[in-house]
Motif scaffolding. Structure first.
Motif, PDB file in Angstrom:
ATOM      1  N   SER A 116       0.830  -1.210   0.000  1.00  0.00           N
ATOM      2  CA  SER A 116       0.000   0.000   0.000  1.00  0.00           C
ATOM      3  C   SER A 116       0.864   1.260   0.000  1.00  0.00           C
ATOM      4  N   SER A 117       2.004   1.217   0.680  1.00  0.00           N
ATOM      5  CA  SER A 117       2.881   2.393   0.713  1.00  0.00           C
ATOM      6  C   SER A 117       3.456   2.697  -0.671  1.00  0.00           C
ATOM      7  N   LEU A 118       3.838   1.633  -1.394  1.00  0.00           N
ATOM      8  CA  LEU A 118       4.360   1.822  -2.745  1.00  0.00           C
ATOM      9  C   LEU A 118       3.291   2.412  -3.660  1.00  0.00           C
ATOM     10  N   ILE A 119       2.073   1.922  -3.542  1.00  0.00           N
ATOM     11  CA  ILE A 119       0.985   2.444  -4.376  1.00  0.00           C
ATOM     12  C   ILE A 119       0.748   3.922  -4.088  1.00  0.00           C
ATOM     13  N   VAL A 120       0.730   4.293  -2.820  1.00  0.00           N
ATOM     14  CA  VAL A 120       0.524   5.701  -2.462  1.00  0.00           C
ATOM     15  C   VAL A 120       1.664   6.563  -3.006  1.00  0.00           C
ATOM     16  N   ALA A 121       2.893   6.085  -2.900  1.00  0.00           N
ATOM     17  CA  ALA A 121       4.027   6.843  -3.429  1.00  0.00           C
ATOM     18  C   ALA A 121       3.911   7.015  -4.943  1.00  0.00           C
TER      19      ALA A 121
ATOM     20  N   PRO B  12      -4.437  -2.223  -7.925  1.00  0.00           N
ATOM     21  CA  PRO B  12      -3.629  -2.074  -9.150  1.00  0.00           C
ATOM     22  C   PRO B  12      -2.558  -3.143  -9.318  1.00  0.00           C
ATOM     23  N   LEU B  13      -2.089  -3.752  -8.224  1.00  0.00           N
ATOM     24  CA  LEU B  13      -1.071  -4.794  -8.379  1.00  0.00           C
ATOM     25  C   LEU B  13      -1.619  -6.024  -9.079  1.00  0.00           C
ATOM     26  N   LEU B  14      -2.938  -6.100  -9.251  1.00  0.00           N
ATOM     27  CA  LEU B  14      -3.546  -7.222  -9.966  1.00  0.00           C
ATOM     28  C   LEU B  14      -3.920  -6.860 -11.401  1.00  0.00           C
ATOM     29  N   ASP B  15      -3.391  -5.773 -11.900  1.00  0.00           N
ATOM     30  CA  ASP B  15      -3.439  -5.515 -13.342  1.00  0.00           C
ATOM     31  C   ASP B  15      -2.825  -6.741 -14.030  1.00  0.00           C
TER      32      ASP B  15
ATOM     33  N   VAL C 167     -13.622   6.167  -4.865  1.00  0.00           N
ATOM     34  CA  VAL C 167     -12.765   5.069  -5.315  1.00  0.00           C
ATOM     35  C   VAL C 167     -11.519   5.040  -4.429  1.00  0.00           C
ATOM     36  N   VAL C 168     -11.103   3.831  -4.027  1.00  0.00           N
ATOM     37  CA  VAL C 168      -9.835   3.692  -3.295  1.00  0.00           C
ATOM     38  C   VAL C 168      -8.989   2.614  -3.959  1.00  0.00           C
ATOM     39  N   LEU C 169      -7.686   2.836  -3.956  1.00  0.00           N
ATOM     40  CA  LEU C 169      -6.729   1.827  -4.409  1.00  0.00           C
ATOM     41  C   LEU C 169      -6.210   1.074  -3.191  1.00  0.00           C
ATOM     42  N   SER C 170      -5.991  -0.221  -3.348  1.00  0.00           N
ATOM     43  CA  SER C 170      -5.510  -1.040  -2.237  1.00  0.00           C
ATOM     44  C   SER C 170      -4.358  -1.927  -2.703  1.00  0.00           C
TER      45      SER C 170
END
Length: 629
Positions: free
Chosen positions: A266-271, A499-502, A357-360
């Motif tokens: 989650s930290s990587l996605i936020v960055a 998004p990591l499951l793209d 919408v939230v990304l996880s």
């Protein structure tokens, strides 16, 4: 995201509009902004909408310009603009739904393999009278159905299917063993007798006469040849793929935020969001439990300060569990699989006040080998060379002597004692071993468990880490984590995107060698190296904790009376169905304080609450629905 439902009548009789409306009402939380219906001889579709793209247009169900195709669609197509630009079609909307209709109209059903996103939809072909149910590659979004000689009924959630029936189905006793094995039931089965779950990466074709044919349209690729990847090339490739995936997942006409646990994913996605959208401050959301030993709120705050986000926190306690358990079980249509489900719902409630919408971070562990079990995988696999009987006796003799403080060693020991490789892979997450399940179930019938449906992606040199990843991709991820994410977020009318499951990133992950995933004793090595480029070292290198809930203490205090009453009472489904003596022994072991049996007790408690919610007389699903209406 949205809610979809429909009925296909094989006798071509008209679909009851009142039944369609009742099905749609059960999905109102998935689509509070709009609803619509469509009917033709023998078929009816319903739709409830959460408006995310093309807010003022794209009403559903939607029919193609030539009148041949009709769709009811749940999800988001992240590359819809690029696809639209490649299609010659008389578009009438600015949304992604019509892009699916346009592509299928011009190129046929196989065109859906061009879609990047998360989706579950039904397409009816007016020309041939066939209907196609389609679910995305990783199973981010759900789709259920049931068939009788007269009709097929489908819906985004089981409760929509139940709303169409004059009689409620019973408990699928064959699925109890699978539930006790993993706290969820792998597709295509559910705990409801006769109700099926469309597997990820599959489409079901239903003919006018009622024949149902399942087709798999995607699976993870084989690993690239040995030596093809250097470590630096792997890190660069993953970095670029994560960036592209996060960028795609930001497509929306409404505000988008992100969950932030303080962990690597989650930290990587936020960055990445902050780097991709430097003109906007990211809205981030975290949950805590008031226990310094398990809370990760300080880490989430650390990342928020480093990136520069507008951060929000919610605190969860035992009262939330007791009060929300039945309602969230109704939303889940199944036993709450993880204690974190309830925390995720409270998190979604908080996020929904600021964004739609939230990304996880779901998927990072299952793609890049993030769990501690992957570090021990090869050693435990090597033990299977010993005879199964000898291993089982050794595990039985040692396991119950290990104190609660050695919980991870206990799990590894249980996995080493499993009969088969399929059972071994499941045992890492299993609350009950195969022997314990047999004791609990007694003479009840069971359904055979397998390694899953991605077997063709396995390597010939027996890469145990890759096999474990494939097993998790088949079961643990879609049937537990993603089901939780969808239901708990949609219960709060919030769209969740991992998004990591793209699937393009998933393809890359499975092409990479396991040596860049577990390296020098470090799990998820390649993703951590990507994260190191954007985050402080102490965030990247800290020990994985996970979304922990202090259930062990709660089952000895605030939830103790409820635990004993629900699992041993006269009207208890668990007590009536499973071995009562074994259940009581489990509770007494936990009460003693010398052992922590929270995972097993949680598994049984959630099964009991599920049965109360859907089959009981006190907190039935009908009562919950009436209260919501």
């Amino acid at each position: 995201m949205c809610g979809i439902a429909g009925i296909l009548r094989f006798d071509q009789a008209p679909v009851d509009a009142g039944v369609l409306a009742a099905m749609a009402r059960t999905l109102a939380h998935r689509g509070p902004d709009d609803h619509g219906f469509w009917q033709a001889p023998g078929v009816g579709f319903a739709h409830t909408r959460l408006s995310i793209i093309d807010l003022s247009g794209s009403r559903q169900p939607m029919q193609s310009a030539d009148g041949r195709w009709v769709i009811t669609f749940n999800g988001e197509i992240f590359n819809y603009r690029a696809l639209r630009a490649s299609l010659r079609y008389p578009f009438r909307t600015d949304g992604d739904t019509e892009v699916i209709l346009a592509g299928v109209s011009r190129h046929g059903l196989g065109w859906i393999e061009n879609l990047v996103g998360q989706f579950a939809f039904a397409l009816h072909d007016m020309s041939l009278g066939t209907t196609h149910l389609v679910r995305d590659r990783l199973g981010v979004l759900p789709l259920y159905y049931t068939t009788t000689p007269r009709q097929l009924v489908f819906g985004s959630e089981i409760k929509a299917v139940l709303a169409s029936a004059t009689a409620q189905p019973g408990v699928d006793l064959l699925s109890l063993d699978a539930y006790l094995s993993g706290r969820s039931v792998p597709s295509p089965d559910t705990l409801f007798e006769g109700i099926k779950k469309l597997p990820p990466a599959h489409r079901a074709t239903i003919t006018r006469e009622g024949t149902v044919r399942l087709t798999r349209y995607w699976q993870p690729p084989a690993a690239d040849a040995r030596g093809q990847w250097t470590t630096s090339a792997a890190v660069d490739a993953v970095d670029a793929a994560v960036t592209a995936a996060v960028d795609s997942a930001l497509v929306a006409d409404v505000p988008v935020g992100a969950y932030l646990s303080g962990g690597v994913d989650s930290s990587l996605i936020v960055a990445k969001i902050a780097a991709l959208r430097p003109d906007r401050r990211v809205q981030t959301f975290a949950a805590g439990f008031g226990n310094p030993a398990t809370d990760e709120l300080p880490w989430a705050r650390r990342v928020s300060e480093h990136v520069g986000t507008d951060h929000h926190e919610v605190h969860v306690d035992a009262r939330d569990f007791e009060s929300l358990w039945p309602e969230l079980t109704w939303h889940r249509d199944a036993p709450i699989s993880e204690p974190a489900d309830i925390a995720v719902y409270r998190l979604a409630q908080t996020a929904g006040q600021s964004v739609r919408v939230v990304l996880s971070g779901e998927g990072g562990d299952e793609l890049f080998a993030g769990y501690p079990k992957y570090r021990a995988a090869r050693a435990v696999s090597a033990v299977t060379a010993l005879p199964a009987g000898l291993r089982a006796r050794g595990v039985s003799a040692l396991e119950h002597r290990l104190p609660a403080a050695l919980g991870r060693a206990r799990i590894a020991l249980r996995a080493a004692g499993a009969d088969t490789r399929a059972e071994q892979y499941r045992t890492w997450f299993a609350p009950f071993t195969q022997q314990e399940r047999r004791s609990l179930l007694g003479s009840l019938p069971t359904r055979a468990l397998s390694l899953g449906t991605t077997g063709s992606g396995r390597t010939g040199n027996h890469d145990v880490i890759r096999e474990m990843l494939l097993a998790d991709l088949d079961g643990w991820l879609p049937d537990n984590l993603l089901e939780r994410g969808d239901r708990m977020s949609m219960a709060a009318s919030l769209e969740l995107r991992p998004p990591l499951l793209d699937h393009r990133l998933v393809d890359l992950a499975f092409r990479l060698p396991s040596s860049v995933k577990v390296r020098g004793g470090t799990t998820k090595w390649v993703l951590k190296e990507v994260a190191r480029r954007s985050l402080p070292a102490e965030v990247v290198d800290r020990r994985k904790v996970g979304f922990r809930v202090p259930l062990g203490d709660w089952f000895r205090s605030g939830l103790r009376d409820s635990m004993w009453d629900r699992l041993t009472g006269a009207d208890s489904f668990v007590a009536q169905t499973l071995d009562r003596t074994a259940v009581r022994a489990l509770l007494e072991r936990h009460d003693s304080g010398r052992f922590n049996e929270e995972n097993r007790i949680w598994t049984l408690m959630c099964l009991e609450v599920w049965h109360e919610t859907f089959f009981g007389t006190h907190s039935s699903a009908r009562t919950i629905q009436t209260q919501r209406d």
